[in-house]
Design an enzyme around this catalytic site. Structure first.
Site, short mmCIF file in Angstrom:
data_model
loop_
_atom_site.label_atom_id
_atom_site.label_comp_id
_atom_site.label_asym_id
_atom_site.label_seq_id
_atom_site.Cartn_x
_atom_site.Cartn_y
_atom_site.Cartn_z
N GLY A 40 -13.96 7.95 -0.45
CA GLY A 40 -15.03 8.40 -1.57
C GLY A 40 -15.65 9.85 -1.11
O GLY A 40 -15.51 10.62 -1.64
N ASN A 69 -10.08 2.09 -6.05
CA ASN A 69 -10.49 3.34 -5.35
C ASN A 69 -10.94 4.47 -6.42
O ASN A 69 -11.58 5.35 -6.19
CB ASN A 69 -9.50 3.82 -4.30
CG ASN A 69 -9.53 3.02 -3.28
OD1 ASN A 69 -8.15 2.92 -2.62
ND2 ASN A 69 -10.34 2.22 -2.61
N LEU A 70 -10.14 4.32 -7.44
CA LEU A 70 -9.93 5.49 -8.45
C LEU A 70 -11.02 5.62 -9.08
O LEU A 70 -11.28 6.87 -9.81
CB LEU A 70 -8.76 5.16 -9.38
CG LEU A 70 -7.60 4.98 -8.70
CD1 LEU A 70 -6.31 4.78 -9.90
CD2 LEU A 70 -6.84 6.13 -7.81
N ARG A 72 -13.78 6.58 -8.06
CA ARG A 72 -14.69 7.55 -7.17
C ARG A 72 -13.77 8.53 -6.28
O ARG A 72 -14.04 9.52 -5.94
CB ARG A 72 -15.87 6.67 -6.24
CG ARG A 72 -15.07 6.05 -5.34
CD ARG A 72 -15.87 4.96 -4.66
NE ARG A 72 -15.50 4.04 -3.61
CZ ARG A 72 -14.56 3.05 -3.97
NH1 ARG A 72 -14.32 2.91 -5.06
NH2 ARG A 72 -13.95 2.50 -2.72
N LYS A 85 -3.24 6.89 1.97
CA LYS A 85 -4.17 7.77 1.46
C LYS A 85 -4.04 9.25 2.17
O LYS A 85 -4.20 10.31 1.87
CB LYS A 85 -5.63 7.34 1.87
CG LYS A 85 -6.02 6.22 0.78
CD LYS A 85 -7.48 5.79 0.89
CE LYS A 85 -8.07 4.80 0.20
NZ LYS A 85 -9.26 4.37 0.24
N ASP A 129 -17.37 4.39 6.03
CA ASP A 129 -18.24 3.56 5.56
C ASP A 129 -18.74 2.43 6.31
O ASP A 129 -19.06 1.22 5.50
CB ASP A 129 -17.49 3.08 3.98
CG ASP A 129 -16.26 2.20 4.33
OD1 ASP A 129 -15.95 1.93 5.41
OD2 ASP A 129 -15.93 1.74 3.27
N CYS A 192 -19.50 -0.08 0.48
CA CYS A 192 -19.29 0.39 -0.95
C CYS A 192 -18.58 -0.87 -1.70
O CYS A 192 -18.89 -1.09 -2.76
CB CYS A 192 -18.67 1.69 -1.17
SG CYS A 192 -19.61 3.02 -0.61
N CYS A 337 -15.92 -14.87 1.77
CA CYS A 337 -16.37 -13.73 0.72
C CYS A 337 -15.25 -12.89 0.79
O CYS A 337 -13.85 -12.94 0.78
CB CYS A 337 -17.63 -13.40 1.14
SG CYS A 337 -17.51 -12.37 2.73
#
Length: 379
Positions: A40, A69-70, A72, A85, A129, A192, A337
């Protein structure tokens, strides 16, 4: 460095700025920048530094493009799902500006490789992040004497600063540990992927980070060294907080206790590791499930459960205490989770209520998708 005719044409709009000029462009062409993360924040940082004409850019990212991902990460598109990436970024950025030299690192930055990678660059821009990487990159930059552009995003808010900047007297400005000496509990700083982020926010903050990088490289204007810039996209408010050197900083204070890179996962997860929380890997869970039924509690949100699940009982984290009567106390229960943070928090809360047979699924549904079932939808 002499600017070619193509340079004069390509960079004309910034060269004609009196405060920038040819000398500013020459500084950029002679400089090198390492960008941590091509996600991001990394996407706009990489795009603008490439377009501006930074001579050498390092791209470090171990991840692949995924559908979530797309929203942002606008450097990528749907046809590139599943691709690296870092490699995809290099290919596209080379088309944007073929004069820039790129170096790709398809790996995560860690205590073993950080100094070796960072030493070859004039400036580091951290678009990661997670807390372990932020502390790691900060410490490596301080130990190597490299300026660091910092940025962070969460939901509607973004932060930008410049750490370890070289001052006119040869000293260095404040660093990340002057602002955050020790990490907060992991559950207080969700990524995020767990907490969410407004899609346009990384573009705004990433552009600001690229701006600070250019200013530092060109010795132009006043950087955010000694300041933390905070932007709220929801009400379009901004604040600047002063950041001062802390004499008790364990890295750069009067009596530094950190003289080399440490285990940052352990450092940032310290409070969790001090507690007796049992863990199980996805491989171990798979084996258990093949041998019989397993009590499984999923503490994600309903929409996440609909994307991908292992068939466990859904009890979102914010409802765990209200629904704890639905969780067995007389046998082992695996709590899961997305990545392991919320399930750890759920176990902490339930342990305070007397539960003593809870097991955390290490890595969560993400680890299951990567290691057990690659066909499962990633998000």
């Amino acid at each position: 460095m002499h600017l070619s005719k193509d340079d004069l044409l390509r960079y004309n709009r910034q060269i004609i700025i009196p405060e920038f000029g040819q000398s500013g462009q020459e500084k950029l062409l002679e400089s090198s920048v390492l960008v941590i993360g091509a996600g991001g924040l990394g996407a706009p940082i990489l795009q603008y530094l490439t377009a501006a004409g930074v001579g050498k850019i390092g791209i470090i990212d171990f991840d692949e493009v995924s559908l979530s991902n797309l929203q942002r990460q606008v450097l990528f598109n749907t046809q590139e799902l599943g691709k690296s990436k870092a490699e995809t970024a290099e290919k596209k950025l080379s088309q944007l500006n073929p004069t820039v030299q790129f170096k790709v690192y398809k790996e995560s930055v860690n205590s073993l490789n950080a100094k070796e990678i960072l030493k070859d660059y004039d400036l580091v821009v951290d678009g990661s992040d997670n807390l372990p990487t932020r502390y790691l990159v900060n410490d490596a930059c301080y130990l190597l004497g490299k300026p660091l552009i910092y940025g962070a995003i969460f939901r509607f808010e973004g932060q930008v600063s410049v750490f370890n900047a070289l001052k006119a007297d040869g000293s260095r400005g404040p660093n990340y540990r002057d602002l955050f000496p020790t990490p907060p509990p992991p559950e207080m700083v969700p990524s995020c992927s767990e907490g969410g982020v407004l899609g346009v926010l990384p573009g705004i903050i990433g552009s600001m980070m690229a701006n600070e990088a250019i200013k530092v490289l060109c010795h132009m204007g006043t950087s955010l060294s000694g300041k933390l810039f905070v932007f709220d996209a929801l009400d379009f408010s901004t604040h600047q907080l002063n950041v001062q050197a802390n004499s008790e900083n364990p890295l750069s204070g009067e009596n530094p206790g950190i003289t080399d890179l440490i285990d940052y996962e352990a450092f940032c997860m310290g409070e969790v590791k001090e507690q007796s929380i049992r863990e199980i890997t996805v491989q171990e869970l798979k084996e258990r499930m093949e041998n019989g039924p397993v009590e499984l509690i999923d503490v994600r949100e309903d929409y996440e459960y609909q994307i991908a699940n292992l068939g466990g009982k859904l009890i979102p984290l914010n409802k765990v205490l209200n629904q704890m009567d639905e969780i067995p106390r007389d046998r082992e229960v695996v709590v899961m989770c997305k990545m392991g943070g919320r399930s750890t928090k759920a176990i902490e809360l339930l342990q305070q209520e007397g539960f003593d047979q809870l097991i955390n699924l290490k890595g969560g549904i993400n680890a299951w998708q990567k290691e057990i079932d690659p066909q499962m939808t990633a998000y």
